[in-house]
Design a protein around this motif. Structure first.
Motif, PDB file in Angstrom:
ATOM      1  N   GLY A 193      47.018  45.735  35.942  1.00  0.00           N
ATOM      2  CA  GLY A 193      45.989  44.874  36.532  1.00  0.00           C
ATOM      3  C   GLY A 193      45.479  45.551  37.791  1.00  0.00           C
ATOM      4  N   TRP A 196      43.670  38.688  30.392  1.00  0.00           N
ATOM      5  CA  TRP A 196      42.874  37.893  31.354  1.00  0.00           C
ATOM      6  C   TRP A 196      41.391  38.294  31.319  1.00  0.00           C
ATOM      7  CZ3 TRP A 196      46.889  41.045  33.745  1.00  0.00           C
ATOM      8  CH2 TRP A 196      48.150  40.454  33.692  1.00  0.00           C
ATOM      9  N   THR A 250      37.689  37.720  31.141  1.00  0.00           N
ATOM     10  CA  THR A 250      36.635  36.711  31.314  1.00  0.00           C
ATOM     11  C   THR A 250      35.592  36.891  30.210  1.00  0.00           C
ATOM     12  OG1 THR A 250      36.971  36.844  33.688  1.00  0.00           O
ATOM     13  CG2 THR A 250      34.929  35.812  32.953  1.00  0.00           C
ATOM     14  N   HIS A 276      44.233  59.574  35.406  1.00  0.00           N
ATOM     15  CA  HIS A 276      42.970  58.814  35.490  1.00  0.00           C
ATOM     16  C   HIS A 276      41.760  59.630  35.015  1.00  0.00           C
ATOM     17  CE1 HIS A 276      42.940  60.778  39.490  1.00  0.00           C
ATOM     18  NE2 HIS A 276      41.630  60.770  39.324  1.00  0.00           N
ATOM     19  N   LYS A 277      41.907  60.944  35.001  1.00  0.00           N
ATOM     20  CA  LYS A 277      40.786  61.789  34.546  1.00  0.00           C
ATOM     21  C   LYS A 277      40.688  61.831  33.017  1.00  0.00           C
ATOM     22  CE  LYS A 277      40.004  64.825  38.485  1.00  0.00           C
ATOM     23  NZ  LYS A 277      40.810  64.473  39.600  1.00  0.00           N
ATOM     24  N   LYS A 317      33.389  52.338  40.059  1.00  0.00           N
ATOM     25  CA  LYS A 317      32.029  52.191  40.583  1.00  0.00           C
ATOM     26  C   LYS A 317      31.473  50.820  40.206  1.00  0.00           C
ATOM     27  CE  LYS A 317      30.774  57.103  40.524  1.00  0.00           C
ATOM     28  NZ  LYS A 317      29.961  57.430  41.679  1.00  0.00           N
ATOM     29  N   LEU A 342      33.213  48.123  39.515  1.00  0.00           N
ATOM     30  CA  LEU A 342      33.924  47.065  40.239  1.00  0.00           C
ATOM     31  C   LEU A 342      33.445  46.919  41.678  1.00  0.00           C
ATOM     32  CD1 LEU A 342      37.540  47.467  38.856  1.00  0.00           C
ATOM     33  CD2 LEU A 342      36.240  45.330  38.884  1.00  0.00           C
ATOM     34  N   ARG A 351      32.457  43.288  42.994  1.00  0.00           N
ATOM     35  CA  ARG A 351      33.073  42.603  44.144  1.00  0.00           C
ATOM     36  C   ARG A 351      32.021  41.887  44.996  1.00  0.00           C
ATOM     37  NH1 ARG A 351      37.408  47.545  44.474  1.00  0.00           N
ATOM     38  NH2 ARG A 351      38.667  46.683  42.773  1.00  0.00           N
ATOM     39  N   TYR A 378      41.001  38.017  41.009  1.00  0.00           N
ATOM     40  CA  TYR A 378      40.319  38.899  40.047  1.00  0.00           C
ATOM     41  C   TYR A 378      39.362  39.892  40.715  1.00  0.00           C
ATOM     42  CZ  TYR A 378      36.723  35.066  39.279  1.00  0.00           C
ATOM     43  OH  TYR A 378      35.796  34.093  39.387  1.00  0.00           O
ATOM     44  N   VAL A 380      41.525  49.415  49.581  1.00  0.00           N
ATOM     45  CA  VAL A 380      40.203  50.068  49.587  1.00  0.00           C
ATOM     46  C   VAL A 380      39.676  50.157  51.029  1.00  0.00           C
ATOM     47  CG1 VAL A 380      37.802  49.861  48.797  1.00  0.00           C
ATOM     48  CG2 VAL A 380      39.679  49.297  47.230  1.00  0.00           C
ATOM     49  N   ARG A 419      41.786  52.653  53.222  1.00  0.00           N
ATOM     50  CA  ARG A 419      41.459  54.049  52.863  1.00  0.00           C
ATOM     51  C   ARG A 419      40.068  54.409  53.396  1.00  0.00           C
ATOM     52  NH1 ARG A 419      43.489  54.692  46.582  1.00  0.00           N
ATOM     53  NH2 ARG A 419      45.704  54.589  46.995  1.00  0.00           N
TER      54      ARG A 419
HETATM   55  N1  CAA Z   1      33.886  54.993  43.129  1.00  0.00           N
HETATM   56  C1  CAA Z   1      34.044  56.189  42.512  1.00  0.00           C
HETATM   57  N2  CAA Z   1      35.255  56.781  42.327  1.00  0.00           N
HETATM   58  C2  CAA Z   1      36.329  56.125  42.778  1.00  0.00           C
HETATM   59  C3  CAA Z   1      36.244  54.876  43.437  1.00  0.00           C
HETATM   60  C4  CAA Z   1      34.952  54.308  43.591  1.00  0.00           C
HETATM   61  N3  CAA Z   1      34.772  53.120  44.170  1.00  0.00           N
HETATM   62  N4  CAA Z   1      37.489  54.489  43.753  1.00  0.00           N
HETATM   63  C5  CAA Z   1      38.336  55.446  43.328  1.00  0.00           C
HETATM   64  N5  CAA Z   1      37.619  56.424  42.737  1.00  0.00           N
HETATM   65  C6  CAA Z   1      38.117  57.678  42.164  1.00  0.00           C
HETATM   66  C7  CAA Z   1      38.815  58.545  43.206  1.00  0.00           C
HETATM   67  O1  CAA Z   1      37.899  59.340  43.911  1.00  0.00           O
HETATM   68  C8  CAA Z   1      39.757  59.371  42.353  1.00  0.00           C
HETATM   69  O2  CAA Z   1      39.035  60.389  41.730  1.00  0.00           O
HETATM   70  P1  CAA Z   1      39.382  61.966  41.989  1.00  0.00           P
HETATM   71  O3  CAA Z   1      40.800  62.157  41.538  1.00  0.00           O
HETATM   72  O4  CAA Z   1      38.381  62.711  41.168  1.00  0.00           O
HETATM   73  O5  CAA Z   1      39.224  62.194  43.449  1.00  0.00           O
HETATM   74  C9  CAA Z   1      40.135  58.401  41.258  1.00  0.00           C
HETATM   75  O6  CAA Z   1      39.121  57.403  41.191  1.00  0.00           O
HETATM   76  C10 CAA Z   1      41.488  57.762  41.469  1.00  0.00           C
HETATM   77  O7  CAA Z   1      41.402  57.084  42.711  1.00  0.00           O
HETATM   78  P2  CAA Z   1      42.705  56.668  43.523  1.00  0.00           P
HETATM   79  O8  CAA Z   1      43.628  57.846  43.657  1.00  0.00           O
HETATM   80  O9  CAA Z   1      42.231  56.014  44.758  1.00  0.00           O
HETATM   81  O10 CAA Z   1      43.387  55.645  42.512  1.00  0.00           O
HETATM   82  P3  CAA Z   1      44.586  54.654  42.725  1.00  0.00           P
HETATM   83  O11 CAA Z   1      45.456  54.710  41.537  1.00  0.00           O
HETATM   84  O12 CAA Z   1      45.205  54.874  44.067  1.00  0.00           O
HETATM   85  O13 CAA Z   1      43.877  53.212  42.654  1.00  0.00           O
HETATM   86  C11 CAA Z   1      42.667  51.304  43.399  1.00  0.00           C
HETATM   87  C12 CAA Z   1      42.834  52.824  43.444  1.00  0.00           C
HETATM   88  C13 CAA Z   1      41.588  51.004  44.399  1.00  0.00           C
HETATM   89  C14 CAA Z   1      43.939  50.565  43.782  1.00  0.00           C
HETATM   90  C15 CAA Z   1      42.212  50.913  41.962  1.00  0.00           C
HETATM   91  O14 CAA Z   1      43.232  51.104  41.021  1.00  0.00           O
HETATM   92  C16 CAA Z   1      41.740  49.477  41.866  1.00  0.00           C
HETATM   93  O15 CAA Z   1      40.626  49.167  42.288  1.00  0.00           O
HETATM   94  N6  CAA Z   1      42.570  48.584  41.296  1.00  0.00           N
HETATM   95  C17 CAA Z   1      42.161  47.200  41.037  1.00  0.00           C
HETATM   96  C18 CAA Z   1      41.475  47.089  39.725  1.00  0.00           C
HETATM   97  C19 CAA Z   1      40.812  45.764  39.543  1.00  0.00           C
HETATM   98  O16 CAA Z   1      39.933  45.396  40.299  1.00  0.00           O
HETATM   99  N7  CAA Z   1      41.244  45.049  38.502  1.00  0.00           N
HETATM  100  C20 CAA Z   1      40.620  43.807  38.180  1.00  0.00           C
HETATM  101  C21 CAA Z   1      40.214  43.801  36.736  1.00  0.00           C
HETATM  102  S1  CAA Z   1      38.555  43.498  36.350  1.00  0.00           S
HETATM  103  C22 CAA Z   1      38.314  41.828  36.426  1.00  0.00           C
HETATM  104  O17 CAA Z   1      39.032  41.111  37.054  1.00  0.00           O
HETATM  105  C23 CAA Z   1      37.107  41.370  35.706  1.00  0.00           C
HETATM  106  C24 CAA Z   1      37.040  39.934  35.360  1.00  0.00           C
HETATM  107  O18 CAA Z   1      37.304  39.578  34.237  1.00  0.00           O
HETATM  108  C25 CAA Z   1      36.539  38.957  36.348  1.00  0.00           C
END
Ligand code: CAA
Length: 380
Positions: free
Chosen positions: A131, A156, A158, A178-179, A237, A239, A243, A362, A372, A375
């Motif tokens: 999640g 979960w 939506t 992740h790549k 991107k 998300l 948000r 969510y 976020v 960082r």
């Molecule tokens: N834009 C572009 N690239 C991004 C980015 C952004 N906003 N955020 C991260 N990245 C890229 C990073 O640059 C990195 O790429 P590189 O390796 O090429 O540099 C890559 O993504 C990995 O980034 P992190 O090392 O920062 O990744 P992390 O494992 O530490 O996780 C996190 C980052 C912010 C915690 C992320 O996992 C996150 O946002 N988690 C939450 C996910 C979420 O929101 N889940 C909810 C589900 S959707 C939902 O709820 C929908 C619904 O039904 C209502």
């Protein structure tokens, strides 16, 4: 600095307000109680252009800015947060994601229907064990030449039962972490795609939340979004924009509850006067109004940054973190101001208090927003 809204933005806000009052308010309590998806109302939202607000008219959208989207989301969320999450997911996670990163064929085939409200979308990232930790996708999409084979479970989701098209994130090359992740467009009804039972939720009970199962689902290669391995960036991107939508939902829940509490406090009497004349209540109202205004500014700032092609990762996370906390605090106070009536369904505020909680969970929990933000400010 000019804080005024344009004529067009005010018109959109008023149209959303009218729609919420006339179409969403009647039946909102019953839909919550029966967990009934607002099917007819969502259809009308599509007809009015609320389902693809920021999408180019050539793909069936309304061609509006993100500020207008925030204004409309606030108004609709004031009355019915179940309807507004349907709107938010379709607008920011599905339509905007496809407009920004989809191929021309994908836009013609899927986006035109999604943005015009003829079809509904879902965004499928979360899994039983992924999640917050979104890189740990267990759903796999194995490359078979001209197609992928998709296997796994999403949780979960939506619009899980009501959607026509699903954007599904899955791991193709586990060794690349992740790549190696990709995003795909999946159609309802494809062989091997099963929709699990509807979740029985605390809040936003009118919205439709399901787990999804993919068993050897054949996905044509042309349904992958972007280059191979782009899926995680696509999700992140998308998300960031999502948000802004959920922050605006939280803002709307807060302002809706505040408006009800304000009106109630002007009518309800105790100790020989309307309760708003007691400083204990007046100070609560002052705090609520101030926090709501601050949340509104954060939402509009994030929207303005997005509209002006600036990086809005930080501002959207801040808006969501703050507005969701305000939604929780304000709805609790709105129930308190209503006293015993606050605990009764017909006064609406107990539903708003239940609905508020999900905005801290969510599209990234509050703790994720702090990751976020920290960082961002530490330039990591
Ligand atoms: N834009 C572009 N690239 C991004 C980015 C952004 N906003 N955020 C991260 N990245 C890229 C990073 O640059 C990195 O790429 P590189 O390796 O090429 O540099 C890559 O993504 C990995 O980034 P992190 O090392 O920062 O990744 P992390 O494992 O530490 O996780 C996190 C980052 C912010 C915690 C992320 O996992 C996150 O946002 N988690 C939450 C996910 C979420 O929101 N889940 C909810 C589900 S959707 C939902 O709820 C929908 C619904 O039904 C209502």
């Amino acid at each position: 600095m000019d804080f005024s809204l344009s004529e067009e933005q005010l018109m959109i806000r008023d149209a959303a307000r009218d729609f919420a009052q006339t179409e969403l308010l009647p039946g909102v309590i019953e839909r919550d109680e029966k967990q009934e998806f607002p099917k007819d109302q969502v259809k009308k939202m599509g007809e009015l252009g609320f389902m693809g607000m920021m999408i180019d008219p050539k793909y069936g959208g309304s061609g509006l800015d993100t500020v207008s989207y925030v204004l409309a989301m606030e108004e609709i969320s004031k009355i019915d947060a179940s309807a507004s999450v349907v709107m938010s997911v379709n607008n920011s996670l599905v339509c905007y994601g496809l407009q920004a990163f989809g191929s021309e064929d994908q836009k013609q085939k899927y986006l035109t229907k999604l943005a015009s409200g003829q079809a509904l979308g879902a965004f499928c990232l979360s899994e039983p064990e992924a999640g917050s930790d979104a890189t740990s996708q267990k759903t796999t999409a194995i490359d078979k030449g001209d197609h992928y084979i998709l296997n796994g479970t999403k949780n979960w989701i939506t619009n899980g039962g009501s959607a026509d098209y699903y954007l599904v994130i899955a791991q193709t090359h586990p060794e690349k972490k992740h790549k190696g992740i990709n995003a795909f467009i999946i159609e309802k009804g494809w062989e091997g795609f099963e929709i699990g039972p509807k979740e029985n939720k605390l809040g936003i009970r009118g919205s439709d939340t399901h787990s999804l199962q993919f068993n050897d689902v054949k996905v044509p290669k042309e349904n992958r979004i972007g280059e191979d391995g782009f899926g995680f960036k696509f999700a992140m991107k998308t998300l960031s924009g999502g948000r802004i939508g959920i922050a605006s939902q939280a803002l709307g829940i807060a302002s809706g509850a505040y408006e009800l509490a304000l009106e109630y406090s002007k009518q309800r009497k105790s100790f020989g006067t309307e309760i708003c004349n007691h400083q204990a209540i007046a100070f609560k109202l002052a705090d609520m109004a101030t926090h709501i205004e601050a949340a509104r500014h954060l939402c509009l700032k994030a929207a303005w940054e997005k509209d002006n092609k600036k990086n809005y990762d930080l501002s959207s996370a801040m808006a969501k973190l703050y507005a969701s906390q305000v939604a929780m605090d304000v709805t609790v106070e709105a129930v308190q101001i209503h006293g015993g009536n606050g605990f009764v369904k017909e006064y609406h505020v107990e539903r708003m208090m239940r609905d508020a909680k999900i905005t801290q969970i969510y599209e990234g929990t509050s703790e994720i927003q702090k990751i976020v933000i920290s960082r961002g400010i530490l330039n990591k």
